[in-house]
Design an enzyme around this catalytic site. Structure first.
Site, mmCIF file in Angstrom:
data_model
loop_
_atom_site.group_PDB
_atom_site.id
_atom_site.type_symbol
_atom_site.label_atom_id
_atom_site.label_comp_id
_atom_site.label_asym_id
_atom_site.label_seq_id
_atom_site.Cartn_x
_atom_site.Cartn_y
_atom_site.Cartn_z
ATOM 1 N N TRP A 282 51.792 30.050 30.974
ATOM 2 C CA TRP A 282 52.087 29.304 32.208
ATOM 3 C C TRP A 282 52.741 30.168 33.278
ATOM 4 C CZ3 TRP A 282 54.310 24.727 28.882
ATOM 5 C CH2 TRP A 282 53.237 23.976 28.388
ATOM 6 N N HIS B 110 52.135 42.248 29.056
ATOM 7 C CA HIS B 110 51.166 41.589 29.943
ATOM 8 C C HIS B 110 50.996 42.464 31.190
ATOM 9 C CE1 HIS B 110 49.351 38.781 32.738
ATOM 10 N NE2 HIS B 110 49.016 38.044 31.696
ATOM 11 N N GLU C 135 42.888 41.631 28.093
ATOM 12 C CA GLU C 135 42.890 40.959 29.391
ATOM 13 C C GLU C 135 42.524 41.976 30.465
ATOM 14 O OE1 GLU C 135 45.464 37.154 29.318
ATOM 15 O OE2 GLU C 135 46.736 38.823 29.921
HETATM 16 P P1 13P Z 1 43.920 33.569 34.125
HETATM 17 O O1 13P Z 1 43.402 32.728 32.998
HETATM 18 O O2 13P Z 1 44.533 32.786 35.232
HETATM 19 O O3 13P Z 1 42.910 34.567 34.583
HETATM 20 O O4 13P Z 1 45.147 34.429 33.513
HETATM 21 C C1 13P Z 1 44.924 35.183 32.394
HETATM 22 C C2 13P Z 1 46.226 35.697 31.960
HETATM 23 O O5 13P Z 1 46.812 36.534 32.606
HETATM 24 C C3 13P Z 1 46.793 35.105 30.736
HETATM 25 O O6 13P Z 1 47.831 35.867 30.246
#
Ligand code: 13P
Length: 246
Positions: free
Chosen positions: A16, A93, A157
């Site tokens: 979130w 992250h 990611e």
């Molecule tokens: P989105 O799903 O908004 O692209 O974000 C991905 C994210 O950074 C989850 O950690």
């Protein structure tokens, strides 16, 4: 043809970021509760951790310091996350790497501290658009995972696919995601570890992504703030899981 890893169990995680928990997050029928067939976890901001834990959601911190305590104003340690009842912690992250200078070395320290504290570290890796343009995505991810201990969860990611609040941004193609996930698995000493995909996953594209043999779940940002959309992702994961069992 679905060819899952043996003993595959999806983890669908809601990051979130710096948003409040969505409406109904603590309701009896909350879509953020773990399903019998699929693990679900939420990553609220630090100030909302306790509310989520009290609502019996499986909860994790969005980051944490590896030192157990200290003169570190504004920070929260991984040990403190464990004390309040967290089960997971995100490590490295891309928004932490970019905005708070979290280095590969620091992320490795976080992962080690999390394992020592009894939390599941989710180590986030992924290349930028520029790095992919130059064909360096595998080198980047390999370097990010170099000193990471075994026993972790990885979230791939790609930075260029993270929506940043823009729902029109496309996710990685299932093929690109699968290729990188297979590469990541080849680097991990424990081949059964879960590798999540994150970056614009939503109710529409989740099935194609979750069907990939090396994608073991999602780390969902923007779409996780919409309870109905998140519910759809969990439902797709449950349906795929049932498909694998039958
Ligand atoms: P989105 O799903 O908004 O692209 O974000 C991905 C994210 O950074 C989850 O950690």
């Amino acid at each position: 043809m679905l060819t899952p890893m043996p003993n595959k169990r999806f983890l669908i995680a809601a990051n979130w970021k710096m948003h409040s928990p969505p409406p109904g997050f603590d309701a009896a029928d909350s879509p953020y509760k773990t399903e019998s067939a699929v693990d679900v976890a939420v990553f609220p901001s630090f100030i909302d951790l306790s509310r989520c834990i009290s609502a019996q959601l499986i909860t994790g911190g969005q980051t944490g310091r590896p030192e157990p305590s200290g003169a570190l104003t504004g920070d929260v340690s991984i040990a403190q996350l464990k004390t309040v009842g967290c089960r997971y912690v995100l490590c490295g992250h891309s928004e932490r790497r970019k905005n708070h200078g979290e280095t590969d070395d620091y992320v490795a320290q976080q992962a080690i501290a999390a394992l020592e504290a009894g939390l599941h570290p989710i180590v986030c890796v992924g290349e930028t658009a520029d790095e992919r343009k130059k064909g360096k995505q595998h080198d980047v991810v390999k370097k990010q995972l170099k000193d990471i201990p075994s026993g972790i969860i990885v979230a791939y990611e790609p930075v260029w696919a993270i929506s940043g609040g823009d729902p029109s941004k496309p996710a990685a193609s299932a093929q690109d995601a699968q290729d990188m996930h297979a590469f990541i698995r080849s680097l991990l000493p424990d081949k059964a570890m879960r590798i999540l995909y994150g970056g614009s996953m939503n109710g529409k594209n989740c099935e194609e992504l979750l069907k990939c043999p090396d994608i073991d779940g999602g780390l969902v940002g923007g779409a996780s703030l919409k309870p109905e959309e998140f519910k759809k992702i969990v439902e797709v994961a449950v349906a795929l899981e049932k498909n694998y069992e039958s």
